[in-house]
Enzyme design. Structure first.
Site, PDB file in Angstrom:
ATOM      1  N   ASP A   9      51.122  21.982 -27.667  1.00 42.47           N
ATOM      2  CA  ASP A   9      50.977  22.528 -26.324  1.00 42.47           C
ATOM      3  C   ASP A   9      49.823  23.540 -26.379  1.00 42.47           C
ATOM      4  OD1 ASP A   9      51.690  23.421 -23.668  1.00 42.47           O
ATOM      5  OD2 ASP A   9      52.626  25.149 -24.648  1.00 42.47           O
ATOM      6  N   ASP A  11      49.042  26.510 -23.664  1.00 43.75           N
ATOM      7  CA  ASP A  11      49.368  27.873 -23.219  1.00 43.75           C
ATOM      8  C   ASP A  11      50.701  28.346 -23.783  1.00 43.75           C
ATOM      9  OD1 ASP A  11      47.065  27.533 -21.716  1.00 43.75           O
ATOM     10  OD2 ASP A  11      48.172  26.921 -19.932  1.00 43.75           O
TER      11      ASP A  11
END
Ligand SMILES: [Zn+2]
Length: 188
Positions: A9, A11
């Site tokens: 991922d 953020d």
């Protein structure tokens, strides 16, 4: 050596995700300090990286795809300076209400990455700070690691007694070390 990789991922996992501050400018990009070391450890173990990120800010017109490309250009450049390469960055530009097939935890984006980059799902992991990342792992039938960085701490109560990540790690570096330990034990 057999190809293996990790879905990362963006953020709250690689870079800071400040509440109320949607990243819309490359100069605001800030990596977690231990992220570089983590990725170098995994890279030395033979892992490649694919970044998968939900970017509903595009649908909401908070930023354009051109700006997002600039942000990702800076992200890749910063990783490269730290001797880390990434096989690809894939994003979903839609909002949840668009009901697209690519927004995590849906699997279209991940499957496209695997197809385009010719990576085997068999030895893959997902690492992220949200339930959507863990659910993506479940939908792809691969193990997931939920971080406590980003939104990670508040996510665990969303699980109830249902599906859980394979591991919860304080940060990406701890996650990397856990994967190395799993390797040593002969699991993936
Ligand atoms: Zn989408």
């Amino acid at each position: 050596m057999q190809k293996k990789f990790i879905f990362l991922d963006r953020d709250g996992t690689l870079i800071y995700d400040r509440p109320g501050h949607y990243l819309t400018r490359p100069e605001k990009l800030r990596f977690y300090k231990s992220a570089f070391k983590a990725l170098r450890i995994l890279s030395a173990e033979g892992y490649q990286f694919v970044i998968l990120t939900n970017q509903s800010g595009i649908a909401r017109r908070w930023l354009t795809e051109r700006t997002l490309d600039r942000i990702h250009g800076k992200l890749l450049q910063t990783l490269k300076k730290n001797r880390i390469s990434v096989a690809g960055i894939y994003y979903c530009p839609h909002a949840p209400e668009d009901r697209c097939r690519c927004r995590k935890p849906k699997t279209a984006l991940a499957r496209r990455a695997v197809r385009e980059l010719r990576l085997p799902l068999k030895n893959a992991y997902v690492i992220g700070d949200k339930k959507a990342d863990v659910d993506l792992g479940r939908n792809l039938r691969i193990p997931s690691i939920l971080l406590k960085t980003g939104h990670g701490k508040s996510q665990i109560q969303k699980f109830g007694d249902k599906i859980m990540p394979a591991y919860r790690a304080r940060n990406l570096l701890r996650a990397a070390r856990w994967i190395v330990r799993q390797q040593a034990k002969g699991k993936q």
